[in-house]
Design an enzyme around this catalytic site. Sequence first.
Site, short mmCIF file in Angstrom:
data_model
loop_
_atom_site.label_atom_id
_atom_site.label_comp_id
_atom_site.label_asym_id
_atom_site.label_seq_id
_atom_site.Cartn_x
_atom_site.Cartn_y
_atom_site.Cartn_z
N GLY A 268 33.21 43.79 -14.77
CA GLY A 268 32.04 44.63 -14.99
C GLY A 268 31.27 44.26 -16.24
CG ASN A 272 32.15 39.69 -25.92
OD1 ASN A 272 33.30 39.39 -25.70
ND2 ASN A 272 31.19 39.64 -25.00
CG HIS A 304 34.18 51.20 -20.55
ND1 HIS A 304 35.29 51.94 -20.20
CD2 HIS A 304 34.64 49.97 -20.86
CE1 HIS A 304 36.37 51.19 -20.29
NE2 HIS A 304 36.00 49.99 -20.69
CD GLU A 305 32.34 47.11 -21.39
OE1 GLU A 305 33.09 46.70 -22.29
OE2 GLU A 305 32.75 47.33 -20.22
N1 TRP Z 1 37.58 44.57 -21.58
C1 TRP Z 1 36.63 44.62 -20.52
C2 TRP Z 1 36.33 46.10 -20.27
O1 TRP Z 1 37.14 46.83 -19.82
C3 TRP Z 1 37.02 44.04 -19.22
C4 TRP Z 1 37.52 42.65 -19.16
C5 TRP Z 1 38.76 42.21 -19.40
C6 TRP Z 1 36.85 41.53 -18.65
N2 TRP Z 1 38.90 40.90 -19.09
C7 TRP Z 1 37.75 40.47 -18.60
C8 TRP Z 1 35.56 41.34 -18.21
C9 TRP Z 1 37.39 39.23 -18.09
C10 TRP Z 1 35.22 40.10 -17.70
C11 TRP Z 1 36.12 39.06 -17.63
O2 TRP Z 1 35.32 46.58 -20.57
ZN ZN Z 2 37.18 48.43 -21.23
#
Ligand code: TRP
Ligand code: ZN
Length: 890
Positions: A268, A272, A304-305
Amino acid sequence: MSSLREGPTTVVRREDYAPPAYWIDTVELTFDLDPAKTRVLNRMTLRRNAAVAAQPLRLDGEELNLARVLVNGAGCSFKMDAGQLVLDNLPEGNEPFTLEIFTTCAPEKNSQLMGLYVSQGTFFTQCEAEGFRRITYFLDRPDVMASYTVTLRADKARYPVLLSNGNLEEEGPLPDGRHFAKWVDPHRKPSYLFALVAGNLVAREQRIVSRSGKEHLLQVFVRRGDMDKTEHAMQSLIASVAWDEARFGLPLDLERFMIVATSDFNMGAMENKGLNIFNTKYVLANSATATDTDFANIESVVGHEYFHNWTGNRVTCRDWFQLSLKEGLTVFRDQEFSMDLCAEPSARAVKRIEDVRVLRTAQFPEDAGPMAHPVRPDSYVEINNFYTVTVYEKGAEVVRMMQTLVGREGFARGMKLYFERHDGQAVTCDDFAQAIADANPDSALARQLEVFKRWYSQAGTPRVRAEGRYDAEARRYTLTLSQHCAPTPGQAVKQPFLIPVALGLLDAQGRELPLPESQRLVVLADASATVVFDDIDSEPVPSLLRGFSAPVVLEYADSDAQLLTLLAHDSDPFNRWEAGQRLALRRALAAVRADGPVAQPLDAAFIDAMRAVLRHDTLDAAFKELTLTLPSETYISEQLEVVDPQRVHAVREAMREQLAQALHADWAWAYEQHRDNGAYRPDPLSAGRRALAGMALTMLCLDARQSGDAVWPGKAYQRFKDAGNMTDRFNALSALVVSGHALAREALPRFHAMFRDEALVLDKWFALQAGAPDRGGNILPAVRQLMAHPDFQLRNPNRARSVIFSYCNANPGAFHRADAAGYVFWSDRVLEIDRFNPQVAARLARALDRWKKLAEPYRSAAREAIARVAAQAELSNDVREVVTRALSED
Ligand code: TRP
Ligand code: ZN
């Protein structure tokens, strides 16, 4: 061939965690960006971790070409071992030293979309969980946190925009038409939060002033033609910043916060630091191209992000077993955000029902299947396989139970303590639970923290059995609650869970009986507990597990009469909806279990109750739509020991057709009442009206299919042509496709022609056809045709999902074929996709997780298809882990 294939299959265990032997304090990265060959200079300062015995430095790396290694500016000896770069002649002592590593990589060849890759001519990175090692050699683990300075150099005409984390420090021209930008991130971070973007993008910008008076620049970067679809994402971001300050006192800690959209993305979105990268699906929306669901998803994913900035980034995970520390908590926060943005209490309840529906249709099966794992797993082969509904959705329920146990204010206090203790650290799920408990020393959570934490360590969905006994003479109602949890792979014995059971009692007329606060939340912490309610004048109707206060299955032998009372009167909207679901489920199960052909599964009492909901004059439309939606085939199947998917499909379709026919006049009324909503706004109230109108249209077209009437399909086609927004247009198209009406054959090409340049709309067009109800086995051939369509692209995850996942994961009636052709198709696609994108392939591989529950001939055919995948010699660790678990005898 990717190194994932070459590496040995090793199991990583939580109990083996050891702190790193070295710390990396600073990282200076310089990129010379070129799609075919990008040069990366990585200049680090490191020092030994004095708390760990002296040992060589082992750096992770994958698919890199190593050119040079310098220690303190001089050449040094190194070796490669199991894909790692090993340095064992490092300076003695604990003084910092510099390490420079030159590597190159080939972003345009990166089809896994992990590390540095190119999407439509733009460079993007994805580093979580272990993608940074595909960019440079590094201690690629979340407990190593460093300060980053990043210089990007690229051709100015092709890549005018150069972005990385933090603040833009310097930019300027270089010879040969190139230019550079230098970014400095003021916050230390683990490598998985690194990001860069370089390309020809435009940005919507907004300056905001936070509560403390600080100015911030918010930016949403997209491709040039997509600017008219960025307003909603920007509004969602502004709302997110305001909400986190208001609800938790957590401010934006950066001068600049950027969101960038890409159409090639495995999941999704990604949090970063200061530079969130999103799947276009969760950014781009306007009323002509996006549905109400899209708008709502964008709001919650943007939230969420953004919320990860504190829960994930400022405080991060010590190791990947702690993933739910950030994901469960951040899902909980985005759910609360979406609820708090609802103006009406009924809209909050609708959001809660939707979240529970996801949990029960996706997470409960996971918990009962071969991939079952605790919210905090104990081992993994491939961490990418553990970005699951258990870690995310069940993890959010665990946080929600904490809030239920300590109250909303108590929870906010706990969060405050969590940040006071752990800001800037990499910590564990235990640390989080401890902070919430310590801030609420008088709570049931603090008193029984060790019992509560079994939610982190034990997999499986507990079942809570409730039994009520009314003693008329003593005017006493006695409620006995007991719990049980079935074994899961690797966990034979379960200890009792701490289960908060919110409840109420209604009298036979449906009036709420007054109860003391202590009886409205019963905390079950042992195998069983008994609660006594005194001064009860007549046998009450219990309303148990209100608001779905715990992620459990409730077993209570309620009568139809009790459920009808709850459906008509419960003050808890969740249980009101749930009563309708239980009534429907009961009828579905009876019809599935009955012998002979599927007859009419619904009785007059049920149909009348549904009519009363549909015609109700105060319930809102969104709630009506949810209540009139029958439990899914997946949910029905989960309740059965042995599943005949065709029988389940036939029963549910028969129920739908019966509702369509019996309530014909009511659907017509509902459609006329809810079809006009004025100028489009994606608010929950008008979205609910559109949802109910759309459902009514589908039911009317379904009924027309049986009666041969042409009026409603004609109206649907007209609506499809005239609609003023995508929600109404798509609902009308869907009504024609789902009812299998001939007009669908005119509407589908028309829709394609209208939106041929809108990738996200084409995804809907593909998904609708691949997910349509099967009629005589017609869907699989249609799916094959869709894959041959010029707009189909297997390598684009959104497009692959829109066809293949819509068929294999979301269309059980079409996928489970007696001739096994669906399973053969599935195994072919898993193997095909695995060759270039293991992460996406492994998600598809999970479509047959529940094969052991299937009746013959499906069961044997499914096993054979899984075995066929497992027999493939060249398989990624991702897919191998999934199919190995599926076939295990455990
Ligand atoms: N940390 C991201 C979230 O939950 C999701 C995520 C983890 C992700 N690994 C990924 C997104 C690899 C893209 C590719 O918001
Ligand atoms: Zn997340």
